[in-house]
Scaffold this active site. Structure first.
Site, short mmCIF file in Angstrom:
data_model
loop_
_atom_site.label_atom_id
_atom_site.label_comp_id
_atom_site.label_asym_id
_atom_site.label_seq_id
_atom_site.Cartn_x
_atom_site.Cartn_y
_atom_site.Cartn_z
N CYS A 118 16.99 21.21 40.68
CA CYS A 118 17.95 22.32 40.55
C CYS A 118 17.42 23.63 41.14
O CYS A 118 18.18 24.57 41.37
CB CYS A 118 18.35 22.52 39.10
SG CYS A 118 19.14 21.07 38.41
N HIS A 261 21.68 29.43 38.65
CA HIS A 261 21.93 28.00 38.64
C HIS A 261 22.89 27.69 37.49
O HIS A 261 22.69 28.15 36.36
CB HIS A 261 20.61 27.25 38.45
CG HIS A 261 20.78 25.81 38.15
ND1 HIS A 261 21.55 24.98 38.95
CD2 HIS A 261 20.31 25.02 37.14
CE1 HIS A 261 21.53 23.75 38.44
NE2 HIS A 261 20.78 23.76 37.36
N ASN A 291 27.05 20.86 36.25
CA ASN A 291 25.77 21.13 36.91
C ASN A 291 25.65 20.23 38.15
O ASN A 291 25.49 19.02 38.02
CB ASN A 291 24.64 20.84 35.91
CG ASN A 291 23.26 21.09 36.49
OD1 ASN A 291 23.09 21.22 37.70
ND2 ASN A 291 22.27 21.12 35.63
O1 UT7 Z 1 19.76 21.78 35.71
C1 UT7 Z 1 18.76 21.32 34.90
C2 UT7 Z 1 18.64 22.17 33.77
N1 UT7 Z 1 19.23 21.55 32.60
C3 UT7 Z 1 19.62 22.35 31.65
O2 UT7 Z 1 19.59 23.55 31.78
C4 UT7 Z 1 20.05 21.74 30.33
C5 UT7 Z 1 19.56 22.64 29.21
N2 UT7 Z 1 19.99 22.15 27.91
C6 UT7 Z 1 21.24 22.32 27.47
O3 UT7 Z 1 22.09 22.83 28.16
C7 UT7 Z 1 21.57 21.88 26.07
O4 UT7 Z 1 20.36 21.56 25.37
C8 UT7 Z 1 22.50 20.65 26.02
C9 UT7 Z 1 23.90 21.05 26.49
C10 UT7 Z 1 21.96 19.53 26.86
C11 UT7 Z 1 22.63 20.15 24.57
O5 UT7 Z 1 23.10 21.20 23.74
P1 UT7 Z 1 22.38 21.51 22.36
O6 UT7 Z 1 23.12 22.60 21.73
O7 UT7 Z 1 20.92 21.73 22.66
O8 UT7 Z 1 22.61 20.17 21.57
P2 UT7 Z 1 21.53 19.21 20.89
O9 UT7 Z 1 20.84 18.42 21.93
O10 UT7 Z 1 20.73 20.00 19.91
O11 UT7 Z 1 22.45 18.24 20.08
C12 UT7 Z 1 23.21 18.71 18.93
C13 UT7 Z 1 24.03 17.56 18.40
C14 UT7 Z 1 23.23 16.29 18.19
O12 UT7 Z 1 23.73 15.64 17.03
P3 UT7 Z 1 22.99 15.79 15.60
O13 UT7 Z 1 21.61 15.26 15.82
O14 UT7 Z 1 23.02 17.26 15.30
O15 UT7 Z 1 23.83 14.95 14.71
C15 UT7 Z 1 23.56 15.45 19.39
O16 UT7 Z 1 23.46 14.06 19.14
O17 UT7 Z 1 25.04 17.23 19.35
C16 UT7 Z 1 24.99 15.83 19.63
N3 UT7 Z 1 25.43 15.64 21.01
C17 UT7 Z 1 26.72 15.48 21.34
N4 UT7 Z 1 27.84 15.45 20.60
C18 UT7 Z 1 29.00 15.30 21.24
C19 UT7 Z 1 24.68 15.61 22.12
N5 UT7 Z 1 25.46 15.43 23.20
C20 UT7 Z 1 26.74 15.36 22.74
C21 UT7 Z 1 27.99 15.17 23.36
N6 UT7 Z 1 29.09 15.15 22.57
N7 UT7 Z 1 28.12 15.05 24.69
#
Ligand code: UT7
Length: 340
Positions: A118, A261, A291
């Site tokens: 990225c 980005h 993304n």
């Molecule tokens: O270009 C490369 C750079 N990449 C990035 O910049 C990505 C950076 N990271 C992020 O943008 C975020 O961390 C994500 C969007 C990937 C995830 O968001 P988050 O607020 O950090 O969510 P999380 O990983 O803490 O997950 C929270 C909850 C979890 O459930 P529990 O454990 O709280 O029950 C996940 O299992 O959300 C759940 N979850 C989803 N639920 C519905 C994870 N993905 C999904 C989904 N739909 N797609």
């Protein structure tokens, strides 16, 4: 190659983009994933993404974007001297830039790939600029393109909702130093945190004869520790932006645009808030494309130029970040002609 001359200015003069036909909405994804439109929108800002079909290869999309950028700059393909292709999802592991060179008919250009996920477009732009600055080349095309749909596990909701496919390109050319378009830049790598975001070779051993062991393998799918990458981005992006503004002696209030980005709207908002940059100066098209890795920055740039938002002379602070881990920033001045 010409001999080295004195430092010269770099003008960002033209842009282009190409998108796959198929748009996949959040509701489409929730047809087979345990996710929802409201979760994806609220956590990422993404509403849809484009996915390339079989006839929309990396070469095809990159070539379309490149032609548009050449046209905007008013160049013929034969005037090009260097094509730098930023991608992590090539059609050919030996390099895809040569296929784009051939498709464009840019017979006088040397063409090669640069891989930095990225951060790839920003790293390629800064690399290309060095060739111009030193007088080696006068006309360069920088292409950012990724078809990460090739490497997403479409049954992993934590990854599948984030990525999309796109291509975009920008032309760089020699200009007078007082019109210079690259006012400052910085680039960083932290390989110790490589495991946070990878697309590694999965090894497999072949033994064609007893005593001979050959290590082969294939690529699987993207692995990411989303929370770690999120924390990294929110910490490092504002810091490196502050560094380039400081280098150039420019304060945030003088910026026309913040062009980051496009990974997560929450990251864009956090960086803007840190600098006190009003929301209307923060460029975002995440909602439509997700993304698109190396393509996000030039795609957003091109759309803003085409819409007449970015205008000649505008000052743009840009930052890319992602796998590596890698990140970088540049203070840019748009030098292109007004479209239409
Ligand atoms: O270009 C490369 C750079 N990449 C990035 O910049 C990505 C950076 N990271 C992020 O943008 C975020 O961390 C994500 C969007 C990937 C995830 O968001 P988050 O607020 O950090 O969510 P999380 O990983 O803490 O997950 C929270 C909850 C979890 O459930 P529990 O454990 O709280 O029950 C996940 O299992 O959300 C759940 N979850 C989803 N639920 C519905 C994870 N993905 C999904 C989904 N739909 N797609």
């Amino acid at each position: 190659m010409r001999g080295l001359g004195g430092p010269v200015g770099i003008a960002l003069s033209g842009s282009g983009s190409a998108l796959p036909r198929l748009s996949v909405s959040n509701d489409d994804l929730s047809g087979w994933l345990d996710t929802s439109d409201s979760w994806i929108r609220s956590r990422t800002g993404i509403a849809a993404r484009r996915i390339a079909a079989g006839d929309e290869t990396l070469t095809v999309l990159a070539t379309r974007a490149s032609r548009q950028a050449l046209e905007a700059a008013g160049w013929t393909p034969l005037q090009l001297e260097l094509i730098l292709l930023a991608t992590s999802s090539p059609d050919d592991l030996f390099g895809t830039a040569p296929q784009i060179q051939a498709a464009l008919g840019a017979d006088n250009a040397v063409a090669f790939d640069l891989t930095a996920a990225c951060s790839g477009f920003l790293f390629a732009l800064i690399t290309a600029a060095q060739y111009i600055r030193t007088g080696c080349y006068r006309r360069v095309l920088v292409v950012g393109v990724d078809l990460l749909s090739r490497w997403v596990d479409w049954h992993d909701r934590s990854i599948a909702v984030l990525f999309g496919d796109a291509a975009a390109a920008v032309t760089l050319e020699t200009c007078d130093s007082d019109r210079d378009g690259l006012l400052a830049f910085a680039m960083r790598t932290d390989g110790a945190r490589n495991g946070c975001l990878t697309l590694p070779l999965t090894p497999s051993e072949q033994c064609p004869r007893q005593g001979i062991s050959i290590q082969q393998g294939s690529y699987g799918s993207i692995r990411m520790n989303g929370q770690e990458v999120y924390k990294f981005a929110v910490r490092e992006v504002p810091a490196i932006l502050a560094e380039v503004l400081d280098q150039a002696g420019v304060d945030a209030a003088s910026l026309d645009w913040l062009l980051l980005h496009q990974a997560n709207q929450r990251i864009l908002d956090a960086a803007a808030q840190r600098f006190g940059i009003p929301a209307e100066k923060v460029l975002s098209n995440l909602a439509h494309y997700g993304n698109t890795s190396a393509a996000t920055i030039p795609l957003m740039l091109h759309e803003a130029v085409a819409a007449g938002r970015i205008r000649p002379g505008h000052l743009i602070a840009s930052s890319g970040f992602g796998a590596g881990l890698s990140w970088g920033a540049a203070l840019l001045r748009w030098g292109g002609r007004q479209p239409g």
